[in-house]
Design an enzyme around this catalytic site. Sequence first.
Site: not given
Ligand SMILES: Cc1ncc(C[n+]2csc(CCOP(=O)(O)OP(=O)(O)O)c2C)c(N)n1
Lengths: 324, 324, 319, 319
Positions: B60, B129
């Site tokens: 972000e 959220h």
């Molecule tokens: C600061 C922030 N940015 C975006 C999100 C939205 N979001 C939730 S899970 C996710 C993906 C996370 O990817 P990863 O770290 O690879 O974990 P995975 O879901 O693959 O286990 C996103 C973008 C969030 N919760 N917090």
Amino acid sequence: MPTMNFAQALNDAHKLEMQRDPNVYVAGEDVGVYGGIFGVTSGLLDQFGPKRVRDTPITESAIVGTAVGAATAGLRPVVELMFVDFIGVALDQLFNQAAKMKYMFGGKAKIPMVLRASCGAGIGAAAQHSQCLEALFMHLPGLKVVMPSTPADAKGLLTQAIRDDNPVVFLEHKILYGIEGEVPEGEFTIPLGKADIKREGKDVTIVATARMVHTALAAAERLSAEGVDVEVVDPRTLSPLDTETIISSVKKTHRLVVVHEEVKFCGSGAEIAATVAEEAFDELDAPIIRLGAPFAPVPFSPALEQAYIPSEDQIIDAVKKVMA
Amino acid sequence: MPTMNFAQALNDAHKLEMQRDPNVYVAGEDVGVYGGIFGVTSGLLDQFGPKRVRDTPITESAIVGTAVGAATAGLRPVVELMFVDFIGVALDQLFNQAAKMKYMFGGKAKIPMVLRASCGAGIGAAAQHSQCLEALFMHLPGLKVVMPSTPADAKGLLTQAIRDDNPVVFLEHKILYGIEGEVPEGEFTIPLGKADIKREGKDVTIVATARMVHTALAAAERLSAEGVDVEVVDPRTLSPLDTETIISSVKKTHRLVVVHEEVKFCGSGAEIAATVAEEAFDELDAPIIRLGAPFAPVPFSPALEQAYIPSEDQIIDAVKKVMA
Amino acid sequence: MDLSNELLLNMYVTMNKIRAFESRVAELFADGKIPGFVHLYVGEEAVATGVCANLTDKDYISSTHRGHGHLIAKGGKPNLMMAELFGKTTGYCKGKGGSMHIADLDLGIMGANGIVGGGPPLASGAALACQYLDNGNVAVCFFGDGASNQGTTHEAMNLATCWKLPVVFVNENNMYGISSCTINSMCVPNVADRAAAYDMPGVTIDGNDVIAVYEAASEALKRAREGQGPSLIECKTYRHRGHFEGDPCVYRRKEELEEWLEKDPIPRFEQKLIDMKVLTKERADEIKAELKNEVVEAERFASESPLPDASDLLTDVYS
Amino acid sequence: MDLSNELLLNMYVTMNKIRAFESRVAELFADGKIPGFVHLYVGEEAVATGVCANLTDKDYISSTHRGHGHLIAKGGKPNLMMAELFGKTTGYCKGKGGSMHIADLDLGIMGANGIVGGGPPLASGAALACQYLDNGNVAVCFFGDGASNQGTTHEAMNLATCWKLPVVFVNENNMYGISSCTINSMCVPNVADRAAAYDMPGVTIDGNDVIAVYEAASEALKRAREGQGPSLIECKTYRHRGHFEGDPCVYRRKEELEEWLEKDPIPRFEQKLIDMKVLTKERADEIKAELKNEVVEAERFASESPLPDASDLLTDVYS
Ligand SMILES: Cc1ncc(C[n+]2csc(CCOP(=O)(O)OP(=O)(O)O)c2C)c(N)n1
Ligand SMILES: Cc1ncc(C[n+]2csc(CCOP(=O)(O)OP(=O)(O)O)c2C)c(N)n1
Ligand SMILES: [Mg+2]
Ligand SMILES: [Mg+2]
């Protein structure tokens, strides 16, 4: 009582609490060898060593975030954010983690930590080193927000903040660091959430914070010469806010002026004025006047910066308006 | 006029502005292939390609920061922050850079960018959220803050926000994405800073934002059955705030209730109430009542979440109080 | 390294417990019994299991939005977890947290986290407390491939190495952050390649091989406990389900999923244990049946538990 | 690479112009003529000079709190800069910005920055605009060793590599972030060691050798202009003065400073040019005298300029 300045009073509180509780540690940029850019932590490294007085890299998210993690795991961090303006790179760990953990976890967490930060204009430090952002922190449930105006309050409130089991944002107006005052010796606490009446008066209530307490007191002196008897209330803690003391003062004076240095729009004064307009409306004999900085970033040039900061004259005009 | 839902109206505004101005680009997490977690950017990637519709890593600070840099260098970024709750990891680039650059540089900068973010409770997304944080953005000079309540307003205001030469924070209450409404076809703008009277009335003014506009309108219907004629004012833009429209409504009704979903303490309603208490005090026949979320993080369990969000009944009680 | 049969069987049970729990949660979510967002751990069980098999209740973990597996592997109770997912007062968080915020500090679980990159600083902080109190405990930070691009992760790793904190960063590289594939979100093939930026050991392993995970973790944790500082372990794995329940998964090929279903860590480990004569097919089926019952039990407990009352709204905000 | 005499002399002039400006600012600050914080570039002149000699007015730079050198090297006018430091209406920012916020967008200078780590995302953003508009321009991000530990720097570098943006990250490693020495703030010996975490070329060079800086920058900028993406250049250097004027410098040894004064980039380059017969001692002294006059001129302009008026307080907040 010994006389010391605001920075020394904060330093004293650090020392006493670190002696009292081995789990209190201090961390931040330049808090060790340098003793803090404003000198608040000077001498701590020599006295308590590098384990408890931790110089950090430039990494506010990690400074705050490790404090949150360490607090949940049994320590009592006191971390310094050199300027409150830097909160933008570390806010998440403070407001989504520290502030909400206890609630999100159904009460089964304790996050005893203090985030100290300098704030305020007046030294020509410009837009990114001069802000007052207390309203931002006040709006965030789970945080406590403290903003002292005198050396004694600084010592008593910081001591209490360190002992508090919640995340506390402790805001230190940089212009106040040098002001002198009598400070009780040894352990000394002031409860969070209790306002202090810095000057008794019967005609008008001025609620002022931090540096503005002094500006308001100076204005009050001048007004008393004109026969206007001003009461100056210093909330000292902005969250939780001692509305009781504010309202009982208004019930006495029936007139309210609120003054703070931060931007007026959506500032802490809005909450104070709105609360009174809601809970003591019928006590009011005049509109509530708020004074705060204009809706602009803090300008660099002293010529502009001085015009930016609410002044004695503005307070006097406001008081005269509500007295009219 | 065609009927579409709030998300489709926003999508429509994106498409039209991207067609109109080749320098408008969209960036954010999952805005491309996925079409946005709430579908607002769906179809844009196919229509405009990966140069103008940019999926990003989870970053972000860089999403917002590159938008600020790109805006100063001639582009018009529209970036999506999936949930406004994530602002804690990106605030610096928004408030110390984007918001202050023009002023710090003595006027010689233009930062035309829009930061869109979903906000609000109601889907069981819990404390990180579900927040509404408009008061934080309002307090920051240099930003504009928009918060629409209907599909038509969403389209007209987003179009205008994209054309505006300042950084605009555009807040979309996630419960509204699905609501339907008539939306003007083709290019359609609504000026920023103009409130809209969503319902005319003579007895009480309710100032409500986003989802609360609908709750207030429902309450107004029920109250009209009891002979109370409520006026519902929707600021639509919170900064700059159209105090003129609010005050002239109060001058007509002499009673004010302010309702928003964000936490009441130091919320946007405090500014509105304080402004009226300052500028239209003598017009008021009753205390100003503010309604907002209680001072707690947003709870997960729907049982608690529903109690957390200001309700029709609470609005009706408040109106009856100020009518008493 | 040779691992005792008991340890091997415990890990087998844990992996199946996670699978059983998650599979049922998927059904319950589809039935509308669970509100909000749920991010399931199906397919990644070997990571949490292999790592946490090295930890005691006094050690800390920071988790993610995809936290159910971490919790169960660290000793979290399925009934209290299920009650939380149902938003009931008997849940881990009295219904206030939900899937993204389940925590059990008594077990050293610092909570699932709704903020991507929120965990690394917290884990480093817990590790700081362990070092400061010199109690021999350590912290583990689970984080995703997507989270490795967040500034908070960089800062937490840098500070952890500067302070030689007893923390192990366990990257769960399932190739996606929602729809964004690692090939588009980072230019290095492995998250572990970033360990060198902090002069920290970094290894990339098969995250679907629980024994490989166990061994890598025990080595890294040994270093941490001995005061040699942090390490990074990247576990290549895959989520069988969408990012969250309800995700249409338009961003990945069916074939890709099928390839990974072939590498499912549970049947793989099961076959190995059978070959090693540590387990029989019959015993395996019994174990699965028992775990299924435990989840049914958890579900019953959850559905029979009371919902919180509005009067709880303002409790637990402050200590 | 052989560089024309004209280029060599221009760089010599630029370095001396920065030195002359900064030296006078130090005196004026001591005399109380300049309010606020000033962070001087004395000792680091070769970095900004060598890099910016490769840039046009259409290229962008993001600067830092220690920005005077970057500004002058990019073409900033000493009189407008000095007027800004004095807080006058004739300054670059009408007195609203001061030392930490001087900018000149017409010269592609996106501003000094009061936030450590504030610049990298901005530079990547400007680079995105250059790529998007396909105008052949590039962006340079100056940042310090301390800034390399900020999450924003990690994020900006990662995104820049993912998007192959035409940006060059120039690290000014002067060994300190205020009082914190790099040996305590990072575990790798070189900031450039971190480039590998993004699969980006990274080199460490002598930042006090303006020719070395020029050559490294021209190679990296060539890559950027040719669409081959970002690079990282680490310039080892040293600040002769305190972090800001008034800094007692308790955190570093006098001997260390003396060693570095030996490596002062200006006399070093001057001697080289004299040996190359590109410059004579006489001409060198003339140049310095001319530059001193230019700064005196700037100072006169600044002191004679009017202060802003309270009526300017609310202008320039919005477009
Ligand atoms: C600061 C922030 N940015 C975006 C999100 C939205 N979001 C939730 S899970 C996710 C993906 C996370 O990817 P990863 O770290 O690879 O974990 P995975 O879901 O693959 O286990 C996103 C973008 C969030 N919760 N917090
Ligand atoms: C986010 C943030 N944190 C801390 C500071 C205070 N600060 C100003 S300059 C500085 C040191 C920067 O070090 P480095 O990046 O190496 O640059 P140098 O001063 O050595 O040129 C610090 C800590 C700041 N301005 N912004
Ligand atoms: Mg992933
Ligand atoms: Mg440095």
